[in-house]
Design an enzyme around this catalytic site. Structure first.
Site, PDB file in Angstrom:
ATOM      1  NE  ARG A   1      -4.461   0.752  12.422  1.00  0.00           N
ATOM      2  CZ  ARG A   1      -3.962   0.535  11.523  1.00  0.00           C
ATOM      3  NH1 ARG A   1      -3.094   1.534  11.074  1.00  0.00           N
ATOM      4  NH2 ARG A   1      -3.769  -0.875  10.715  1.00  0.00           N
TER       5      ARG A   1
ATOM      6  CE  LYS B   1      -0.429   0.093   5.143  1.00  0.00           C
ATOM      7  NZ  LYS B   1      -1.110  -0.557   5.900  1.00  0.00           N
TER       8      LYS B   1
HETATM    9  C1  LIG Z   1      -0.469  -1.079   6.654  1.00  0.00           C
HETATM   10  C2  LIG Z   1      -0.456  -2.258   7.506  1.00  0.00           C
HETATM   11  C3  LIG Z   1       0.554  -3.341   7.609  1.00  0.00           C
HETATM   12  C4  LIG Z   1       1.958  -3.266   6.988  1.00  0.00           C
HETATM   13  O1  LIG Z   1       2.573  -2.384   7.806  1.00  0.00           O
HETATM   14  P1  LIG Z   1       4.102  -2.122   7.387  1.00  0.00           P
HETATM   15  O2  LIG Z   1       4.473  -1.237   8.928  1.00  0.00           O
HETATM   16  O3  LIG Z   1       4.413  -1.151   6.494  1.00  0.00           O
HETATM   17  O4  LIG Z   1       4.776  -3.354   7.414  1.00  0.00           O
HETATM   18  C5  LIG Z   1       0.225  -4.406   8.554  1.00  0.00           C
HETATM   19  N1  LIG Z   1      -1.080  -4.676   8.852  1.00  0.00           N
HETATM   20  C6  LIG Z   1      -2.104  -3.572   8.525  1.00  0.00           C
HETATM   21  C7  LIG Z   1      -3.364  -3.994   9.373  1.00  0.00           C
HETATM   22  C8  LIG Z   1      -1.925  -2.532   8.101  1.00  0.00           C
HETATM   23  O5  LIG Z   1      -2.916  -1.491   7.895  1.00  0.00           O
END
Ligand SMILES: *Cc1c(COP(=O)(O)O)cnc(C)c1O
Length: 355
Positions: A131, A36
């Site tokens: 969160r 993402k």
């Molecule tokens: C963005 C996200 C990740 C990945 O996070 P990184 O720190 O980029 O590895 C994993 N789990 C969820 C729920 C996320 O929103």
């Protein structure tokens, strides 16, 4: 060549994914590649898969849709719980979604049944970051409710730390997640396949062998893309930190005072800026701004270049000590942190150049 641009080294992304998938594999975990930060750029996602990722995760349905449309047939995981109004699309484009609210999961089940499908759900447990996720004590009850919903397969649980509250993943947090898993299994009377233990903030635990057996996968974005873990932003041994480079063109180089003169009010973003007086300095303005990058997460690659700040469209750098001194038309190079990577890929003004 048009600037600003983000240069994408897919071989380095693939290498980083390989290093991390091997680390996880040694400890009994699989890798969910999270793309993402690049709006799920198809080349980046493909490199993650080539490097050993088992599935691709993204927080936005539009990104997963584009990935599907690029021809990807493997597993897609929606990382942010779908909104009730997007349940139909979520079922079309995501095989699995992370959820915490039974109201939405019921709607996902209804959407799936209408399509003659079933939808897989991972129940998120909030272990303190505040969160998404249900509290640990509520998890068995919510899990039971989700298992009974038509069209839904509850396949596992997960947690996410270090994103909102800054809570660090530790052995205690992982053990707590595994205890929740056991309680849920008792409550629903069958084993759960998957325990999704976290994100790039878990990489320090992986590196020091602290992840307990029983965690089956991690969802990793930043560590693959930028080669850093997400607690202290330290480099991961063997990974590249420069798979992405942002380049911007200089539009003004002038000697100016380092302290603004006149009465000081709010800047373009509502902050009242404070400046240190360092005398007259050579400054370069690059044609890139907060619409395209986050100046606090952008790191100059040339020696003697220091970022002073940015407005929407102007990035102001001190170049007094840069050798040679840039001129209008010079290209300055920067390593993006996560915030700048995200904005550069989201901004239509930034060219995406695969090398
Ligand atoms: C963005 C996200 C990740 C990945 O996070 P990184 O720190 O980029 O590895 C994993 N789990 C969820 C729920 C996320 O929103």
């Amino acid at each position: 060549m048009k600037y600003p641009a983000v240069f994408i080294d897919l071989a380095k992304v693939r290498h980083n994914a390989r290093v991390i998938s091997n680390l996880l594999k040694e400890q009994g975990m699989s890798l969910v590649g999270v793309a993402k930060g690049t709006m799920c750029h198809p080349g980046v996602a493909e490199s993650m898969l080539d490097g050993g990722a088992r599935a691709i995760g993204d927080s936005r349905i539009d990104n997963l849709r584009r990935l599907r449309e690029s021809g990807y047939r493997g597993e897609t995981i929606l990382l942010r719980a779908p909104s009730p109004s997007s349940c139909h699309e979520a079922v079309v484009y995501a095989d699995v979604s992370l959820n915490s609210d039974p109201v939405t999961v019921r709607m996902l089940g209804e959407a799936a049944l209408k399509m003659g499908k079933r939808h897989k759900v991972i129940l998120m447990v909030d272990l303190g970051d505040l969160r998404e996720g249900v509290l640990a004590e509520d998890a068995p009850c919510v899990a039971k409710e989700m298992t009974d919903l038509p069209g839904i397969d509850l396949i596992g649980i997960g947690t996410n730390l270090a994103c909102y509250g800054g809570v660090i993943p530790t052995r205690e947090k992982m053990d707590a997640l595994l205890r929740v898993k056991n309680e849920i299994e008792r409550s629903i009377g069958r084993p759960l396949e998957r325990v999704s233990g976290g994100n790039s903030a878990n990489m320090l635990m992986v590196l020091s062998g602290q992840m307990p057996p029983g965690i089956t996968e991690l969802r990793i974005g930043e560590s693959i893309l930028l080669g850093t873990e997400a607690v202290g932003r330290t480099p991961i041994p063997g990974c590249f930190q420069d798979a992405f480079v942002i380049k911007a063109e200089v539009i003004e180089v002038l000697k100016k005072p380092s302290k603004p003169f006149g009465e000081i009010g709010q800047d373009a973003f509502g902050n009242v800026p404070v400046f240190e007086d360092m005398g007259i300095r050579t400054r370069a303005i690059c044609a890139i701004g907060r619409q395209d990058i986050d100046p606090g997460s952008l790191f100059p690659l040339e020696k003697g270049v220091r970022i002073l700040g940015a407005s929407s469209d102007h990035l102001i750098c001190d170049v007094e000590e840069a050798e040679p001194s840039p001129r209008p038309g010079s290209i300055l190079e920067f390593r993006p942190g996560y915030g700048s990577l995200l904005r550069a890929f989201t901004s239509p003004f930034v060219e995406k150049v695969v090398i």
